[in-house]
Enzyme design. Structure first.
Site, PDB file in Angstrom:
ATOM      1  N   LYS A  85       0.862  -1.180   0.000  1.00 30.82           N
ATOM      2  CA  LYS A  85       0.000   0.000   0.000  1.00 30.82           C
ATOM      3  C   LYS A  85       0.910   1.245   0.000  1.00 30.82           C
ATOM      4  CE  LYS A  85      -4.538   0.670   1.940  1.00 30.82           C
ATOM      5  NZ  LYS A  85      -5.513   0.162   2.928  1.00 30.82           N
ATOM      6  N   GLU A  90     -19.025  -6.379  10.055  1.00 35.65           N
ATOM      7  CA  GLU A  90     -20.024  -5.679  10.876  1.00 35.65           C
ATOM      8  C   GLU A  90     -21.085  -6.629  11.424  1.00 35.65           C
ATOM      9  OE1 GLU A  90     -18.856  -4.583   7.980  1.00 35.65           O
ATOM     10  OE2 GLU A  90     -18.066  -2.580   8.380  1.00 35.65           O
ATOM     11  N   ARG A 148     -25.547  -3.275   6.723  1.00 38.73           N
ATOM     12  CA  ARG A 148     -25.170  -4.682   6.532  1.00 38.73           C
ATOM     13  C   ARG A 148     -25.512  -5.533   7.742  1.00 38.73           C
ATOM     14  NH1 ARG A 148     -19.601  -6.047   3.789  1.00 38.73           N
ATOM     15  NH2 ARG A 148     -20.924  -5.559   1.993  1.00 38.73           N
TER      16      ARG A 148
HETATM   17  C1  TPP Z   1     -18.696  -3.049   4.822  1.00 38.18           C
HETATM   18  C2  TPP Z   1     -17.554  -2.056   4.863  1.00 38.18           C
HETATM   19  N1  TPP Z   1     -16.990  -1.770   6.053  1.00 38.18           N
HETATM   20  C3  TPP Z   1     -15.993  -0.869   6.116  1.00 38.18           C
HETATM   21  C4  TPP Z   1     -15.548  -0.227   4.987  1.00 38.18           C
HETATM   22  C5  TPP Z   1     -14.484   0.854   5.084  1.00 38.18           C
HETATM   23  N2  TPP Z   1     -13.298   0.450   4.319  1.00 38.18           N
HETATM   24  C6  TPP Z   1     -13.048   0.925   3.118  1.00 38.18           C
HETATM   25  S1  TPP Z   1     -11.649   0.296   2.463  1.00 38.18           S
HETATM   26  C7  TPP Z   1     -11.332  -0.575   3.889  1.00 38.18           C
HETATM   27  C8  TPP Z   1     -10.103  -1.405   4.013  1.00 38.18           C
HETATM   28  C9  TPP Z   1     -10.069  -2.376   2.875  1.00 38.18           C
HETATM   29  O1  TPP Z   1      -8.920  -3.183   3.011  1.00 38.18           O
HETATM   30  P1  TPP Z   1      -8.528  -4.103   1.776  1.00 38.18           P
HETATM   31  O2  TPP Z   1      -9.731  -4.838   1.302  1.00 38.18           O
HETATM   32  O3  TPP Z   1      -7.376  -4.898   2.190  1.00 38.18           O
HETATM   33  O4  TPP Z   1      -8.161  -3.073   0.625  1.00 38.18           O
HETATM   34  P2  TPP Z   1      -6.872  -2.123   0.566  1.00 38.18           P
HETATM   35  O5  TPP Z   1      -7.351  -0.760   1.003  1.00 38.18           O
HETATM   36  O6  TPP Z   1      -5.836  -2.688   1.454  1.00 38.18           O
HETATM   37  O7  TPP Z   1      -6.460  -2.135  -0.873  1.00 38.18           O
HETATM   38  C10 TPP Z   1     -12.347  -0.403   4.806  1.00 38.18           C
HETATM   39  C11 TPP Z   1     -12.400  -1.026   6.143  1.00 38.18           C
HETATM   40  C12 TPP Z   1     -16.183  -0.547   3.764  1.00 38.18           C
HETATM   41  N3  TPP Z   1     -15.828   0.080   2.607  1.00 38.18           N
HETATM   42  N4  TPP Z   1     -17.158  -1.461   3.737  1.00 38.18           N
HETATM   43 MG    MG Z   2      -5.404  -4.604   2.077  1.00 38.80          MG
END
Ligand code: TPP
Ligand code: MG
Ligand code: DXP
Length: 630
Positions: free
Chosen positions: A282, A367, A395
């Protein structure tokens, strides 16, 4: 004119000689830092998927093939490579969305910014393609390691694994982070698989050796790969995925163009569900992001591209008020346990976690688990505080209803980003929570109007031990404290004190209380007698509020929530049930998905401004919707 500007489509990308890919990747990264620094956005995640997205569009042929990005926040590079290179108005009205957008491109599929849905989308698309005999169309899902901690992803994997004949490529973009390092057994399993980079090196060495040999070339390489597969089984732990019956390819260096394309081509030709485990970083290539311990620049505001330092002063937020209140209450209440779904810092639990590390639980992007777990914690004598963004509670509605409320569980839900958020688009607005709460038996809901009320509401919620309670507040900065000028039982009178009858009672909720006060002033200027009140606890509708309505010629309710089923509806129903015959004018968010724009622009576009509401009340018609608000 740089190389990137010549890449006007995936076809142009596929024509690019492999030796120029690193040059293009460098240009893309420079573009992302330069442009996203100006607008804000998901800089870190997109810097991590430059080579991956390039490889995806070189191996697969979108839109004939379909690429679904989980959560969608990692679609900036995809947009750059599919003809969208004007990021000057990214996430602002009329500019590019920060997520996939079908209105923008035929290459975009899911616009939902809620995580963990991409495997289900891809499963559906792949099954439809199979049923339609479209066997030459490939389906790819790109899911992050964080999103993979979401339950939906495992529901999908369970189904996908049963279809050995379904051509479906699942790319795990493993950067070891959600915001923070990804937690849980899944993260540990991926970590175990990550350590076996040997597979990659062996494969590369073998490929170079074999591919250079005359005649035998490719067939031998495939044979070698088969051997390497065997080797990998020896070298790598028998992965959870392969135990499920899913072919696993990887781990692959997610910044190595050739390795990525090799792995994706293998997966493409496999003809059955296959996981490609890609290791990325990242914030790759941008030191301020890589060095940011909190979230590696998961989402930034406007920053100095040289230093990564913020150029906007954000000021004290609603979240800060919650954070401080919770720390204070945590010292008083040992039964207080806080739960986050992979968003410890964004939801304001960092300080509580520092002070009470054993009383904070991060469940990953889960969640539903968080809410049902809270029911368990409450059953066993704790008072859980579930801190999530309003939109993400959608959700877990069933768990709120059937695990918490059905069992009279004393659980506090703190919903940040409630109401219109704006720049993150339709699926991020916290516009449904009060409507959902309105149908939950026994639930108490407060929409604090300022920071002081946040603490009071939180404190009171902790004393509600026989039902769920909700404290919801907006994104951004609260107003200065708005004092009550009088108290009518549970109702705060904010303007127009006195028990007299009035022409209009204006009920303001939460962040729209200032709007309610401004509407009241305009109605008074127009000759009306007005009282402006804040119910403080909007659900259940109190007898005191019903009594207030009895003294009014009409009731105006102003809320930062869906107007359907919101507090305006709750008040109307309560008045009907109490046989109080008074006209109620609800003002809130229309039942629409709202395009990305600033919060102010969205509120103006839906008529949630003092002028529009006052005019509508005086002219007894709907609010005027301003489209070109600045
Ligand atoms: C249901 C839900 N909960 C929380 C979020 C907030 N959120 C957006 S991106 C993220 C982290 C995602 O991590 P990852 O899937 O590893 O993607 P990366 O950002 O590392 O590429 C979160 C928790 C969301 N988008 N959807
Ligand atoms: Mg990630
Ligand atoms: C993609 C996602 O869900 C989060 O990163 C979200 O965009 C953050 O929103 P805030 O910027 O309001 O914290």
């Amino acid at each position: 004119m740089g190389l990137l500007s010549t890449i006007t489509s995936p076809t142009a990308l596929r024509r690019l000689p492999a030796e120029r890919l690193p040059e293009l990747a460098t240009e893309v990264r420079d573009f992302l830092v330069r442009e996203v620094a100006k607008t804000g956005g998901h800089l870190g995640p997109n810097l991590g998927v430059v080579e991956l997205t390039m490889a995806l569009h070189r191996v697969f042929e979108s839109p004939h093939d379909t690429i679904v990005f989980d959560t969608g926040h990692i679609s900036y590079v995809h947009k750059l490579l599919t003809g969208r290179q004007d990021f000057s108005r990214l996430r602002t009205r009329g500019g590019l969305s920060g997520y996939p957008s079908r209105a923008e491109s035929e290459h975009d599929v899911s616009e939902n910014s809620h995580a963990s849905t991409s495997l289900s989308w891809a499963h559906g698309i792949a099954v439809a393609r199979s049923l339609s005999g479209e066997h030459d169309r490939h389906t790819v899902a790109v899911i992050g390691d964080g999103a993979l901690t979401g339950g939906m992803a495992w529901e999908a994997l369970n189904n996908i694994a049963a279809r050995k004949d379904l051509p479906l490529v699942i790319v795990i973009n493993d950067n070891e982070r959600s915001y923070a390092p990804t937690i849980g057994g899944m993260a540990e399993h991926l970590a175990a698989l990550r350590t076996h980079q040997g597979y990659e090196k062996v494969l590369r060495l073998g490929k170079r050796a074999i591919a250079g040999a005359p005649v035998v070339g490719r067939p031998a390489f495939e044979t070698l790969h088969g051997i390497k597969k065997g080797l990998k089984d020896i070298m790598a732990p028998q992965g959870l995925f392969e135990d499920l019956g899913l072919k696993y390819v990887g781990p692959v260096d997610g910044h190595d163009h050739q390795a990525l394309e090799t792995a994706l081509r293998q997966a493409k030709q496999y003809g059955a569900p296959v996981l490609v485990h890609v290791l990325t970083k990242k914030g790759k290539g941008y030191r301020p992001a890589r060095q940011n311990a909190d979230d590696q620049f998961h989402a930034v505001g406007v920053i100095n591209p040289e230093t990564g330092l913020p150029l906007e002063v954000s000021g004290r937020s609603w979240t800060d008020d919650f954070s401080d209140s919770l720390v204070a209450l945590g010292a008083e209440r040992e039964d207080l346990v806080a739960i986050t779904a992979a968003m410890l810092i964004p939801v304001g639990l960092r300080d509580f976690a520092i002070k009470f590390p054993e009383r904070v639980l991060d469940v990953g992007i889960a969640e539903q688990h968080a809410v049902a777990m809270a029911a368990g914690l409450a059953y066993a004598g704790k008072h859980p505080v579930v801190a999530v963004y309003s939109t993400f509670l959608n959700r877990a509605f069933d768990q709120l209803l059937m695990d918490c409320a059905l069992h009279h569980a004393g659980v506090t839900f703190v919903l940040d980003r409630a109401g219109v958020t704006g720049s993150d688009g339709a699926s991020h607005n916290g516009m449904w929570d009060m409507t959902l709460a309105n149908v939950v038996p026994g639930l108490h809901l407060a929409a604090p109007r300022d920071g002081e009320q946040v603490e009071l509401a939180l404190r009171r919620s902790l004393d509600i031990a026989d039902a769920p309670s909700v404290v919801r507040f907006a994104k951004g900065n609260p107003p200065a404290t708005i004092p009550a000028v009088e108290q009518h039982g549970a109702v705060d009178v904010l303007a127009g004190p006195g028990p007299d009858r009035v022409d209009t009672l204006v009920i303001g909720l939460g962040s729209l209380v200032p709007t309610a006060l401004a509407v009241g002033a305009r109605l008074e200027e127009a000759g009306r007698t007005v009282r402006v009140v804040d119910p403080v606890w909007a659900l259940p509708v109190s007898e005191d509020l019903i009594d207030e309505c009895r003294l009014a010629g009409e009731v105006v309710v102003i809320e930062d929530n869906l107007v359907s089923g919101g507090i305006g509806s709750a008040v109307s129903t309560a008045l009907q049930l109490a046989d109080v015959d008074v006209r109620v004018r609800p003002f809130g968010i229309p039942k629409e998905f709202l395009d990305h724009a600033s919060r102010g622009q969205v509120l103006a576009s839906i008529g949630l401004t003092p002028d529009a509401i006052a005019e509508a009340v005086l002219r007894r018609r709907g609010p005027r919707r301003v489209v070109d608000a600045s």
